[in-house]
Design a protein around this motif. Structure first.
Motif, PDB file in Angstrom:
ATOM      1  N   ALA A 130       0.865  -1.055   0.116  1.00 50.61           N
ATOM      2  CA  ALA A 130       0.199   0.039   0.038  1.00 50.61           C
ATOM      3  C   ALA A 130       0.768   0.963  -0.053  1.00 50.61           C
ATOM      4  N   PHE A 131       0.555   2.190  -0.624  1.00 50.54           N
ATOM      5  CA  PHE A 131       1.228   3.350  -0.767  1.00 50.54           C
ATOM      6  C   PHE A 131       0.479   4.544  -0.003  1.00 50.54           C
ATOM      7  N   MET A 132       0.888   5.149   0.983  1.00 49.49           N
ATOM      8  CA  MET A 132       0.256   6.015   2.041  1.00 49.49           C
ATOM      9  C   MET A 132       0.819   7.481   2.023  1.00 49.49           C
ATOM     10  N   LYS A 133       0.190   8.416   2.154  1.00 56.81           N
ATOM     11  CA  LYS A 133       0.764   9.723   2.508  1.00 56.81           C
ATOM     12  C   LYS A 133       1.914   9.770   3.500  1.00 56.81           C
ATOM     13  N   PRO A 134       2.795  10.524   3.428  1.00 56.62           N
ATOM     14  CA  PRO A 134       3.824  10.749   4.608  1.00 56.62           C
ATOM     15  C   PRO A 134       3.058  11.346   5.825  1.00 56.62           C
ATOM     16  N   ASP A 135       2.756  10.822   6.923  1.00 55.52           N
ATOM     17  CA  ASP A 135       2.240  11.208   7.969  1.00 55.52           C
ATOM     18  C   ASP A 135       2.110  10.092   8.967  1.00 55.52           C
ATOM     19  N   ASN A 136       1.636  10.368  10.174  1.00 59.20           N
ATOM     20  CA  ASN A 136       0.981   9.129  10.971  1.00 59.20           C
ATOM     21  C   ASN A 136       0.309   8.207  10.359  1.00 59.20           C
ATOM     22  N   ILE A 137       0.587   6.969  10.400  1.00 58.70           N
ATOM     23  CA  ILE A 137      -0.150   5.824   9.707  1.00 58.70           C
ATOM     24  C   ILE A 137      -0.674   4.854  10.937  1.00 58.70           C
ATOM     25  N   ALA A 138      -2.112   5.027  11.101  1.00 58.02           N
ATOM     26  CA  ALA A 138      -2.632   4.198  12.212  1.00 58.02           C
ATOM     27  C   ALA A 138      -2.805   2.936  11.400  1.00 58.02           C
ATOM     28  N   VAL A 139      -2.703   1.824  11.932  1.00 56.72           N
ATOM     29  CA  VAL A 139      -2.639   0.271  11.438  1.00 56.72           C
ATOM     30  C   VAL A 139      -3.682  -0.345  12.471  1.00 56.72           C
ATOM     31  N   TYR A 140      -4.672  -0.770  11.570  1.00 55.34           N
ATOM     32  CA  TYR A 140      -5.786  -1.536  12.320  1.00 55.34           C
ATOM     33  C   TYR A 140      -5.658  -2.986  11.869  1.00 55.34           C
ATOM     34  N   LEU A 141      -6.029  -3.813  12.756  1.00 56.59           N
ATOM     35  CA  LEU A 141      -6.043  -5.279  12.392  1.00 56.59           C
ATOM     36  C   LEU A 141      -7.443  -5.894  12.485  1.00 56.59           C
ATOM     37  N   SER A 142      -8.069  -6.530  11.681  1.00 52.95           N
ATOM     38  CA  SER A 142      -9.448  -7.069  11.903  1.00 52.95           C
ATOM     39  C   SER A 142      -8.992  -8.713  11.682  1.00 52.95           C
ATOM     40  N   VAL A 143      -9.585  -9.317  12.645  1.00 49.96           N
ATOM     41  CA  VAL A 143      -9.448 -10.583  12.751  1.00 49.96           C
ATOM     42  C   VAL A 143     -10.949 -11.212  12.971  1.00 49.96           C
ATOM     43  N   SER A 144     -11.325 -12.658  12.587  1.00 52.57           N
ATOM     44  CA  SER A 144     -12.384 -13.189  12.888  1.00 52.57           C
ATOM     45  C   SER A 144     -12.058 -14.313  13.926  1.00 52.57           C
ATOM     46  N   LEU A 145     -12.824 -14.026  15.101  1.00 50.77           N
ATOM     47  CA  LEU A 145     -12.602 -15.054  16.240  1.00 50.77           C
ATOM     48  C   LEU A 145     -13.303 -16.496  16.066  1.00 50.77           C
ATOM     49  N   ASP A 146     -12.700 -17.444  16.927  1.00 46.18           N
ATOM     50  CA  ASP A 146     -13.350 -18.917  17.266  1.00 46.18           C
ATOM     51  C   ASP A 146     -14.880 -18.846  16.941  1.00 46.18           C
ATOM     52  N   ASN A 147     -15.456 -17.793  17.904  1.00 44.78           N
ATOM     53  CA  ASN A 147     -16.914 -17.647  18.347  1.00 44.78           C
ATOM     54  C   ASN A 147     -17.707 -16.927  17.009  1.00 44.78           C
ATOM     55  N   GLY A 148     -16.897 -16.577  15.989  1.00 49.78           N
ATOM     56  CA  GLY A 148     -17.517 -15.881  14.963  1.00 49.78           C
ATOM     57  C   GLY A 148     -17.641 -14.543  14.911  1.00 49.78           C
ATOM     58  N   LYS A 149     -17.284 -13.961  16.020  1.00 50.37           N
ATOM     59  CA  LYS A 149     -17.233 -12.521  16.121  1.00 50.37           C
ATOM     60  C   LYS A 149     -15.897 -11.873  15.492  1.00 50.37           C
ATOM     61  N   GLU A 150     -16.055 -10.331  15.047  1.00 45.70           N
ATOM     62  CA  GLU A 150     -14.807 -10.003  14.551  1.00 45.70           C
ATOM     63  C   GLU A 150     -14.373  -8.950  15.599  1.00 45.70           C
ATOM     64  N   LEU A 151     -12.879  -8.990  15.709  1.00 42.14           N
ATOM     65  CA  LEU A 151     -12.212  -8.236  16.450  1.00 42.14           C
ATOM     66  C   LEU A 151     -11.396  -7.324  15.732  1.00 42.14           C
ATOM     67  N   VAL A 152     -11.565  -5.845  16.076  1.00 45.54           N
ATOM     68  CA  VAL A 152     -10.579  -4.774  15.277  1.00 45.54           C
ATOM     69  C   VAL A 152      -9.618  -4.198  16.259  1.00 45.54           C
ATOM     70  N   ILE A 153      -8.606  -4.077  16.163  1.00 44.48           N
ATOM     71  CA  ILE A 153      -7.565  -3.477  17.271  1.00 44.48           C
ATOM     72  C   ILE A 153      -6.567  -2.534  16.429  1.00 44.48           C
ATOM     73  N   ASN A 154      -5.915  -1.936  17.208  1.00 45.01           N
ATOM     74  CA  ASN A 154      -4.978  -0.855  16.797  1.00 45.01           C
ATOM     75  C   ASN A 154      -3.761  -1.196  17.185  1.00 45.01           C
ATOM     76  N   PRO A 155      -2.931  -2.280  16.869  1.00 46.74           N
ATOM     77  CA  PRO A 155      -1.874  -2.640  17.547  1.00 46.74           C
ATOM     78  C   PRO A 155      -0.665  -1.660  17.334  1.00 46.74           C
ATOM     79  N   VAL A 156      -0.584  -1.096  16.469  1.00 45.56           N
ATOM     80  CA  VAL A 156       0.603  -0.175  16.217  1.00 45.56           C
ATOM     81  C   VAL A 156       0.071   0.966  15.241  1.00 45.56           C
TER      82      VAL A 156
END
Length: 182
Positions: A130-156
């Protein structure tokens, strides 16, 4: 981490636009293709800024590099003036590199990248850049859990990401400790 290389697209002159502006701002013209730029034109004496670019600085996404370069030239009466403008990558390449352990635990993980005022860029494959603008870049991770729910976190967040610096985000998961590392 594995020594793999990222090959960047290199625009050709017909794919680049050219802008010429005089020092006091009374003359300005843009050619959509460098091949349309007149090589033997007459200009009044003075200073000119020449900018060559490919794409647009605010466009973010997969396969969306932005290149730009500029030069200042002085035109003197009765002389031929030559200008050389070198374009360089002017946005931030980011690569998502999940480890095998991460992929086995989260096979459908999605990464979302976001700069202030920019769009959300979704990445689902380690073969994407991915090509992004020079700036602060928020990184979000979206994963599906075993119970079928989705978890979105900002690990970095990549603070003050710089153009032409490749940010290789390696995601790993330790199943024994249930720890995610970036």
């Amino acid at each position: 981490p594995d020594g793999s290389e990222i090959t960047f697209f290199e625009p050709t002159p017909p794919q680049c636009s050219v802008s010429v502006t005089d020092a006091d701002g009374t003359y300005s013209h843009t050619w959509e293709s460098a091949t349309d730029f007149p090589q033997v034109d007459r200009y009044l004496e003075g200073g000119y800024d020449i900018t060559v670019s490919y794409s647009f600085p605010d466009v973010e996404g997969i396969h969306s590099p932005y290149y730009e370069g500029s030069a200042h030239v002085l035109v003197a009466s009765g002389e031929t003036t030559k200008a050389v403008v070198t374009t360089t990558l002017s946005n931030v390449p980011v690569r998502f590199t999940p480890t095998d352990a991460f992929n086995s635990e989260f096979p459908s993980a999605t990464l979302l990248l976001h700069t202030p005022g920019g769009s959300y860029v979704e990445m689902t494959s380690e073969n994407q850049v991915a090509f992004m603008k020079p700036d602060n870049i928020a990184v979000y991770l979206s994963v599906s859990l075993d119970n079928g729910k989705e978890l979105v976190i900002n690990p970095v967040t990549i603070p003050a990401a710089k153009a032409r610096h490749v940010y290789d985000l390696t995601f790993d998961y330790d199943k024994d400790t249930r720890a995610l590392s970036v």
